[in-house]
Design a protein around this motif. Structure first.
Motif, short mmCIF file in Angstrom:
data_model
loop_
_atom_site.label_atom_id
_atom_site.label_comp_id
_atom_site.label_asym_id
_atom_site.label_seq_id
_atom_site.Cartn_x
_atom_site.Cartn_y
_atom_site.Cartn_z
N ASN A 1 -58.42 114.99 114.61
CA ASN A 1 -58.42 114.17 113.70
C ASN A 1 -56.97 114.04 112.78
OD1 ASN A 1 -61.25 114.32 112.53
ND2 ASN A 1 -61.13 116.51 112.70
N GLY A 2 -56.45 112.61 112.48
CA GLY A 2 -55.26 112.19 112.05
C GLY A 2 -54.93 111.08 112.58
N ILE A 3 -53.62 111.51 113.66
CA ILE A 3 -52.46 110.68 113.63
C ILE A 3 -52.65 110.70 115.91
CG2 ILE A 3 -50.67 109.23 114.50
CD1 ILE A 3 -50.04 109.50 111.64
N GLY B 1 -59.15 108.68 111.87
CA GLY B 1 -57.99 107.80 111.88
C GLY B 1 -57.19 107.18 112.01
N ILE B 2 -55.46 107.18 112.59
CA ILE B 2 -54.60 106.06 112.97
C ILE B 2 -54.37 106.27 114.33
CG2 ILE B 2 -53.23 104.62 113.29
CD1 ILE B 2 -52.45 105.35 110.42
N SER B 3 -55.67 105.47 115.45
CA SER B 3 -55.51 105.70 117.18
C SER B 3 -54.40 104.88 117.48
CB SER B 3 -57.35 105.92 117.55
OG SER B 3 -57.84 106.59 117.17
N LEU B 4 -53.98 105.27 118.64
CA LEU B 4 -53.32 104.20 119.35
C LEU B 4 -53.24 104.53 120.76
CD1 LEU B 4 -50.53 104.10 117.19
CD2 LEU B 4 -51.79 102.61 116.70
N ALA B 5 -53.31 103.21 121.86
CA ALA B 5 -53.42 103.55 123.18
C ALA B 5 -53.14 102.87 123.81
CB ALA B 5 -54.53 103.86 123.62
N GLY B 6 -51.90 102.01 125.28
CA GLY B 6 -51.39 101.36 125.99
C GLY B 6 -52.48 101.01 126.43
N ILE C 1 -58.52 118.30 117.71
CA ILE C 1 -57.21 118.23 117.10
C ILE C 1 -57.17 117.58 115.54
CG2 ILE C 1 -54.96 117.27 117.52
CD1 ILE C 1 -55.61 117.22 121.06
N ASN C 2 -55.69 118.12 115.30
CA ASN C 2 -55.45 118.35 113.34
C ASN C 2 -54.41 117.42 113.39
OD1 ASN C 2 -58.88 118.09 112.86
ND2 ASN C 2 -58.49 119.61 112.42
N GLY C 3 -54.00 116.74 112.75
CA GLY C 3 -52.84 116.63 112.73
C GLY C 3 -52.08 115.52 113.47
N PHE C 4 -50.77 115.27 114.10
CA PHE C 4 -50.45 114.74 114.86
C PHE C 4 -50.36 115.09 116.08
CE2 PHE C 4 -47.12 112.45 117.35
CZ PHE C 4 -46.32 111.83 116.94
#
Length: 277
Positions: A137-139, A154-159, A121-124
């Motif tokens: 790769n990405g957000i 990239g930027i990785s966010l998780a609850g 997965i590339n991008g958002f």
């Protein structure tokens, strides 16, 4: 792939079970559907361009389908429930939106109302429950679990947590845990624990436990434990087997200092350079 998120766990433990419980339900939801899938589609105004309703295999434009199978390449907007064959050959360039979008390669925007996965997965990418891929790769944003069998860049966010079998590169922010089976390069922030089983390079901030085989950078935690540390560590309790820098905390242990200076309050330091292997 063994599930829609391409995760492979030989010895899952508690963390692996959490991930499999979240991602495994996605596999079951896809397998329970026994609908007959036809490759026929209504394409307007051309066979490969415009608007497609149905299981078109190659299309450019807006494509709408319930269950994808044997898809090769979609350029534009792909709206689909999920993929019957785990998207083994599917490439989507543009917007890939569905309940569980899953493809060999998805680039630009990928949104899963339940979860999103694939080989690369590339991008958002966003998944309400989980995001998982061999490489990202990405957000990437996940409501619960953000996981990668390969590198997470990239930027990785998780609850709930961020997990990778290889390396995290960039910025990772979660609540309970961040775990890399290999390295972390960049910034990691959470409230539970952060772990890099090989080398952490950069900045770590956690109110809980911080662990790395080797740490190079600046860290803030309640309890830090490093095999080797080069840099600056702030913690209530610092424990380093081989220190090449400065520890600041209530108690600070440096295993390579003389016996009388190994465990000290407030500050401990060792200024010798790390030996190169």
């Amino acid at each position: 792939m063994e599930n829609p998120f391409g995760l492979y766990t030989k010895d899952p433990g508690i963390l692996g079970l959490m991930i499999m419980l979240v991602t495994g339900s996605l596999t079951l939801s896809a397998q329970d559907t026994e609908a007959v899938i036809k490759r026929n589609s209504l394409n307007i105004p051309f066979r490969k361009y415009g608007l497609s309703i149905g299981n078109s295999v190659i299309f450019n434009g807006i494509r709408i389908n319930f269950i994808d199978k044997d898809v090769q390449q979609i350029n534009g907007l792909n709206l689909a429930g999920w993929t019957k064959d785990n998207g083994v050959n599917e490439v989507v360039n543009g917007f890939n939106i569905g309940i569980i979008p899953n493809s060999r390669l998805s680039r630009a925007i990928t949104i899963g109302l339940y979860g999103a996965g694939g080989d690369k997965i590339n991008g958002f990418v966003y998944g309400t429950v989980a995001v998982g891929s061999k490489t990202i790769n990405g957000i990437s944003i996940a409501g619960l679990i953000n996981a990668s069998a390969g590198d997470l860049t990239g930027i990785s966010l998780a609850g709930i947590g961020i997990f990778t079998h290889k390396t995290i590169n960039g910025i990772a922010i979660s609540v309970p845990f961040i775990n890399a089976e290999e390295n972390i390069n960049g910034v990691a922030i959470d409230a539970g624990y952060i772990q890099s089983k090989k080398i952490f390079r950069g900045l770590a901030i956690t109110t809980g436990y911080l662990n790395a085989s080797k740490y190079r950078g600046v860290s803030f935690s309640s309890y830090s434990r490093f095999g080797c540390m080069s840099g600056l560590s702030f913690a209530l309790f610092n424990h380093t087997s081989e220190l090449h820098g400065l520890q600041v905390g209530l108690l600070n242990y440096s295993g390579n200092n003389p016996k009388a200076l190994r465990l000290l309050p407030v500050i401990n330091l060792h200024l010798g350079k790390e030996k190169k292997l």
